[in-house]
Motif scaffolding. Structure first.
Motif, PDB file in Angstrom:
ATOM      1  N   VAL A  80       0.839  -1.199   0.000  1.00 29.71           N
ATOM      2  CA  VAL A  80       0.000   0.000   0.000  1.00 29.71           C
ATOM      3  C   VAL A  80       0.876   1.252   0.000  1.00 29.71           C
ATOM      4  CG1 VAL A  80      -1.629   1.356   1.368  1.00 29.71           C
ATOM      5  CG2 VAL A  80      -1.990  -1.096   1.088  1.00 29.71           C
ATOM      6  N   ALA A  81       1.927   1.252   0.828  1.00 28.38           N
ATOM      7  CA  ALA A  81       2.812   2.420   0.911  1.00 28.38           C
ATOM      8  C   ALA A  81       3.477   2.692  -0.437  1.00 28.38           C
ATOM      9  CB  ALA A  81       3.871   2.198   1.985  1.00 28.38           C
ATOM     10  N   ILE A  82       3.942   1.653  -1.104  1.00 22.94           N
ATOM     11  CA  ILE A  82       4.604   1.826  -2.401  1.00 22.94           C
ATOM     12  C   ILE A  82       3.613   2.331  -3.442  1.00 22.94           C
ATOM     13  CG2 ILE A  82       5.678   0.580  -4.315  1.00 22.94           C
ATOM     14  CD1 ILE A  82       7.083  -1.150  -2.239  1.00 22.94           C
ATOM     15  N   ALA A  83       2.401   1.763  -3.459  1.00 25.55           N
ATOM     16  CA  ALA A  83       1.402   2.180  -4.440  1.00 25.55           C
ATOM     17  C   ALA A  83       1.033   3.647  -4.265  1.00 25.55           C
ATOM     18  CB  ALA A  83       0.152   1.300  -4.331  1.00 25.55           C
ATOM     19  N   VAL A  84       0.875   4.082  -3.027  1.00 27.11           N
ATOM     20  CA  VAL A  84       0.549   5.490  -2.758  1.00 27.11           C
ATOM     21  C   VAL A  84       1.694   6.393  -3.216  1.00 27.11           C
ATOM     22  CG1 VAL A  84       0.167   7.192  -0.934  1.00 27.11           C
ATOM     23  CG2 VAL A  84      -1.025   4.993  -0.858  1.00 27.11           C
ATOM     24  N   SER A  85       2.916   6.008  -2.897  1.00 29.34           N
ATOM     25  CA  SER A  85       4.084   6.809  -3.292  1.00 29.34           C
ATOM     26  C   SER A  85       4.215   6.885  -4.806  1.00 29.34           C
ATOM     27  CB  SER A  85       5.355   6.209  -2.688  1.00 29.34           C
ATOM     28  OG  SER A  85       5.281   6.188  -1.271  1.00 29.34           O
ATOM     29  N   LEU A 116      -6.447  -4.463  -1.210  1.00 29.73           N
ATOM     30  CA  LEU A 116      -5.364  -3.492  -1.106  1.00 29.73           C
ATOM     31  C   LEU A 116      -5.552  -2.347  -2.085  1.00 29.73           C
ATOM     32  CD1 LEU A 116      -2.180  -5.696  -0.576  1.00 29.73           C
ATOM     33  CD2 LEU A 116      -3.698  -4.652   1.113  1.00 29.73           C
ATOM     34  N   ARG A 117      -6.059  -2.647  -3.293  1.00 29.97           N
ATOM     35  CA  ARG A 117      -6.341  -1.567  -4.246  1.00 29.97           C
ATOM     36  C   ARG A 117      -7.384  -0.624  -3.662  1.00 29.97           C
ATOM     37  NH1 ARG A 117      -6.016  -5.602  -8.426  1.00 29.97           N
ATOM     38  NH2 ARG A 117      -8.287  -5.731  -8.482  1.00 29.97           N
ATOM     39  N   SER A 118      -8.337  -1.189  -2.926  1.00 28.63           N
ATOM     40  CA  SER A 118      -9.366  -0.358  -2.292  1.00 28.63           C
ATOM     41  C   SER A 118      -8.752   0.550  -1.233  1.00 28.63           C
ATOM     42  CB  SER A 118     -10.434  -1.257  -1.659  1.00 28.63           C
ATOM     43  OG  SER A 118     -11.408  -0.491  -0.997  1.00 28.63           O
ATOM     44  N   ALA A 122      -8.774   4.637  -1.259  1.00 27.89           N
ATOM     45  CA  ALA A 122      -9.335   5.386  -0.134  1.00 27.89           C
ATOM     46  C   ALA A 122      -8.367   6.462   0.348  1.00 27.89           C
ATOM     47  CB  ALA A 122      -9.671   4.430   1.007  1.00 27.89           C
ATOM     48  N   ILE A 123      -7.082   6.140   0.370  1.00 24.23           N
ATOM     49  CA  ILE A 123      -6.085   7.126   0.802  1.00 24.23           C
ATOM     50  C   ILE A 123      -6.062   8.318  -0.144  1.00 24.23           C
ATOM     51  CG2 ILE A 123      -3.603   7.518   1.069  1.00 24.23           C
ATOM     52  CD1 ILE A 123      -3.401   4.634   2.086  1.00 24.23           C
TER      53      ILE A 123
END
Length: 321
Positions: A80-85, A116-118, A122-123
């Motif tokens: 999740v952290a990598i996807a957001v970054s 996890l995509r969800s 959401a973030i």
């Protein structure tokens, strides 16, 4: 998944979290003997992971750097952290980072489970960013188009043209091109049977179909988009002779927005388009090079008016207070 496979994957995850682990530490974490740890390390080595072992004080097991990058194992929080970054980087302006981030994000999104995509979505829905000069692009649109380019899938989207007319487009996407301020899609327009460029910030509801198309021979995407931008159908098309070699002009100007053509060893023809003649004149002056405004004639008047306004402003600033 067998208990051994699950344990080996867990061991790999631990080795990626810390530089060095001792055998007893790993055995305690995994609830096995140090002999089992040695066997699991050999299994990882057989899969291509360069696990190094050193003896003595400060020694232990360490995941080394091999010739090729082995697959990374990410837990949920790390993914999740990598996807957001990556989504933030894809919208950034650092040279090269946007394209690489988008490519990596497309690969990560393909293997991430829906839950996890969800979380990632959401973030982003609950996060605001400060405005900038760049035109904001929806991250989902970027990802949809990137995967469609990769998988050769047709895409349908709503599009608002420069004149404000809204249309529906059905395209075969080829490549995404980032200019720093904007993202563009080069694609084959099915209805118009021709190549087109589309600004992503003008798109809405981009949806990839299940219609796979056969790749066509196409122009170089970067050159095609650059030519489309520099010769865009704005109300003003300018031609300016810059008194400098092409290489010197290219060093002082953003060549993504103009077309440069050498006239001779010391002169370059600059062609650009814009809604504002004054902006075109200012853009040329900002190069710091001598210019001759060739076309249109009104460009000379705009440049003169801009020069007069600057002189008046400088004179007011020079007055004693």
């Amino acid at each position: 998944m067998s208990d051994t496979t699950a344990r080996v994957l867990r061991l790999l995850s631990l080795l990626q979290q810390r530089p060095v682990w001792t055998g007893p530490e790993l055995a305690e974490r995994l609830g096995v003997t140090t002999r089992s740890i040695r066997r699991d390390v050999e299994r990882l080595r057989g899969l291509g992971y360069p696990v190094q072992a050193t003896q003595g004080l400060g020694g232990g097991y360490q995941l080394g750097r091999g010739k090729d990058l082995p697959p990374l194992l990410l837990d949920d929080d790390e993914a999740v952290a990598i996807a957001v970054s990556l989504r933030l980087a894809a919208g950034g302006t650092v040279t090269g980072a946007s394209e690489a981030a988008l490519s990596t994000l497309a690969k990560l999104d393909q293997v991430m489970p829906p839950r996890l995509r969800s979380e990632v979505k959401a973030i982003h829905q609950s996060t605001e960013t400060l405005s900038s000069n760049a035109d904001l692009v929806d991250g989902d649109v970027l990802l949809t188009l990137a995967k469609a380019c990769r998988d050769l899938m047709r895409v349908r989207f709503g599009y608002v043209a420069r004149d404000g007319v809204a249309t529906e487009r059905w395209v075969e996407p080829v490549r995404l091109v980032a200019t720093g301020r904007r993202w563009y899609l080069m694609a084959w327009c099915v209805e118009r049977e021709d190549w087109r460029t589309f600004r992503l910030d003008r798109m809405r509801d981009a949806t990839a179909s299940t219609w796979r198309f056969k790749a066509r021979a196409h122009p170089d995407p970067a050159e095609y988009v650059q030519n489309a931008i520099s010769r865009a159908p704005y109300s003003n098309q300018a031609q300016v002779l810059v008194k400098a070699p092409l290489a010197d002009v290219a060093d002082r100007i953003d060549t993504r927005w103009v077309t440069l053509t050498p006239v001779d060893d010391g002169t370059t023809l600059l062609e650009a388009s814009d809604e504002s003649l004054e902006h075109l004149a200012f853009y040329c002056v900002m190069t710091g090079l001598e210019c001759e405004f060739v076309h249109p004639p009104a460009l000379v008047a705009s440049a003169s008016e801009l020069a007069d306004r600057l002189r008046r402003s400088a004179a007011r600033g020079a007055r004693p207070t």
